[in-house]
Design a protein around this motif. Structure first.
Motif, short mmCIF file in Angstrom:
data_model
loop_
_atom_site.label_atom_id
_atom_site.label_comp_id
_atom_site.label_asym_id
_atom_site.label_seq_id
_atom_site.Cartn_x
_atom_site.Cartn_y
_atom_site.Cartn_z
N MET A 108 46.30 10.65 -8.80
CA MET A 108 45.84 11.53 -7.75
C MET A 108 47.07 12.14 -7.06
O MET A 108 48.05 11.45 -6.80
CB MET A 108 45.01 10.76 -6.73
N THR A 109 46.98 13.39 -6.76
CA THR A 109 48.05 14.08 -6.04
C THR A 109 47.52 14.54 -4.70
O THR A 109 46.40 15.03 -4.61
CB THR A 109 48.52 15.32 -6.84
N MET A 110 48.33 14.35 -3.65
CA MET A 110 47.96 14.81 -2.31
C MET A 110 49.11 15.64 -1.76
O MET A 110 50.28 15.29 -1.94
CB MET A 110 47.74 13.62 -1.37
N LEU A 111 48.78 16.70 -1.09
CA LEU A 111 49.76 17.50 -0.38
C LEU A 111 49.53 17.26 1.10
O LEU A 111 48.43 17.48 1.61
CB LEU A 111 49.59 18.99 -0.69
N ILE A 112 50.55 16.75 1.77
CA ILE A 112 50.45 16.47 3.21
C ILE A 112 51.55 17.24 3.91
O ILE A 112 52.72 17.14 3.53
CB ILE A 112 50.61 14.95 3.49
N VAL A 113 51.18 17.97 4.92
CA VAL A 113 52.14 18.69 5.75
C VAL A 113 52.24 17.91 7.06
O VAL A 113 51.24 17.69 7.73
CB VAL A 113 51.70 20.14 6.01
#
Length: 55
Positions: free
Chosen positions: A1-6
């Motif tokens: 799973m890939t997550m993009l968190i800013v």
């Protein structure tokens, strides 16, 4: 799973990130894994930023 968190929570990013993209003024200045980013930064701007905060 890939997550993009800013986030501006640098400690959180250091603890969970596999990759860090550092932006300043709308431009990407660093795109690297977290170890070199928080260890031996290649960019003077990154060093300035990290010196302003406690990590």
């Amino acid at each position: 799973m890939t997550m993009l968190i800013v986030t501006h929570e640098v400690r959180f990013a250091r603890d969970v990130a596999g990759r860090v993209v550092f932006m300043d003024g709308g431009m990407v200045l660093e795109d690297t894994t977290s170890q070199p980013f928080f260890g031996e930064q290649s960019s003077e701007r990154v060093r300035q930023f990290l010196n302003l905060i406690e990590i």
